[in-house]
Design a protein around this motif. Structure first.
Motif, short mmCIF file in Angstrom:
data_model
loop_
_atom_site.label_atom_id
_atom_site.label_comp_id
_atom_site.label_asym_id
_atom_site.label_seq_id
_atom_site.Cartn_x
_atom_site.Cartn_y
_atom_site.Cartn_z
N GLY A 101 76.86 15.64 37.47
CA GLY A 101 76.67 16.24 36.03
C GLY A 101 76.00 15.31 35.05
O GLY A 101 75.04 14.72 35.15
N VAL A 102 76.92 15.07 33.97
CA VAL A 102 76.16 14.28 32.98
C VAL A 102 75.95 12.87 33.16
O VAL A 102 75.02 12.20 32.71
CB VAL A 102 77.11 14.36 31.73
N LEU A 103 76.77 12.18 34.29
CA LEU A 103 76.56 11.07 34.78
C LEU A 103 75.03 10.91 35.30
O LEU A 103 74.43 9.90 35.11
CB LEU A 103 77.44 10.42 35.76
N ARG A 104 74.72 12.00 36.17
CA ARG A 104 73.39 11.84 36.57
C ARG A 104 72.29 12.01 35.53
O ARG A 104 71.26 11.20 35.48
CB ARG A 104 73.00 12.97 37.62
N ASP A 105 72.56 12.80 34.44
CA ASP A 105 71.74 12.72 33.21
C ASP A 105 71.56 11.29 32.78
O ASP A 105 70.28 10.92 32.18
CB ASP A 105 72.25 13.44 32.22
N HIS A 106 72.79 10.78 32.56
CA HIS A 106 72.71 9.31 32.10
C HIS A 106 71.83 8.36 32.68
O HIS A 106 71.06 7.64 32.21
CB HIS A 106 73.95 8.78 31.90
#
Length: 245
Positions: free
Chosen positions: A16-21
């Motif tokens: 999720g947003v970890l991958r985006d980060h």
């Protein structure tokens, strides 16, 4: 820079947003699927960090890939390769550090408020309180040498840190889409679950856009602080004299 290993166990529980980060900051990573592959790496040396995501399994199950993950995390601890655990991953990290993992007093499914301890407020630049997303039945003891970072009303140990190794008994990484997909896939499970910390699908999805936006602010601060600890290669600029010395 060596890649960050991301151990993903369920299709509904991605980075999720970890991958985006990681994408936003050009940090390399490698997604590994231990549950699907039946195995996991046991050597932490090829990685700059290790992220362990959630799972429908219990860490105390006697499955080869769970044992491989335990060995991998123990190797990461020995080498001081930073580990970041989410839910099942937090329990795996606690177990790798020698702490017990067992049933919580009640299931914790849906949104709940947590209180953030002063060490975590300082280290991760987090507020005193936050609302996070949960989907778990088990809990962990705080490992020896670690400090509690978060606690909740229906689950005391919602997070800990020991050096560069951080664990969260919850899901900071979820997106609006992943929560909807998770609810759809787990609809029967939600109907079976009972307890004061269990929300139904309507309650989970109520105000979802705003809840996710608030959670992403917490996640961004946390991921920023954790990735700042990763070892990066050093580059030296040689002057003309040095180059031809």
């Amino acid at each position: 820079m060596r890649p960050i290993a991301i151990l993903q166990h369920e299709s509904t529980q991605g980075p999720g947003v970890l991958r985006d980060h990681l994408d936003r900051h050009d940090l390399p990573y490698r997604i590994i699927a231990p549950a699907a592959d039946g195995s996991a790496p046991v050597d932490a040396a090829p990685f700059s960090g290790i992220v362990v995501l959630g799972s429908d399994h219990c860490v105390n199950e006697t499955l080869p890939w769970i044992e491989h993950e335990r060995v991998l995390l123990q190797d990461a601890i020995r080498r001081d390769v930073p580990v970041l655990g989410h839910c099942f991953g937090a329990q795996m990290l606690a177990r790798a550090m020698g702490a017990k993992v067992g049933r919580n007093i009640c299931p914790n499914i849906g949104w709940s408020e947590v209180w953030i301890t002063p060490p975590a407020q300082q280290r991760m630049a987090l507020p005193r309180q936050a609302t996070i997303f949960n989907w778990h039945y088990d809990t962990f003891e705080i490992p020896a040498g670690a400090v509690r970072t978060m606690y909740g009303s229906h689950c005391l140990n919602k997070g800990f840190m020991r050096g560069r190794h951080w664990a969260f008994q919850g899901h900071l990484e979820v997106t609006e889409t992943s929560v909807r997909n998770w609810c759809a896939a787990g609809r029967a499970e939600i109907l079976r679950a009972r307890g004061p910390a269990v929300q139904d699908e309507t309650q989970i999805l109520l105000g979802l856009h705003e809840r996710i936006a608030n959670l992403h602010r917490i996640a961004d601060q946390t991921y920023r602080a954790w990735t700042a600890q990763l070892d990066r290669p050093l580059f030296f600029s040689l002057g003309r004299a040095a180059a031809y010395a």
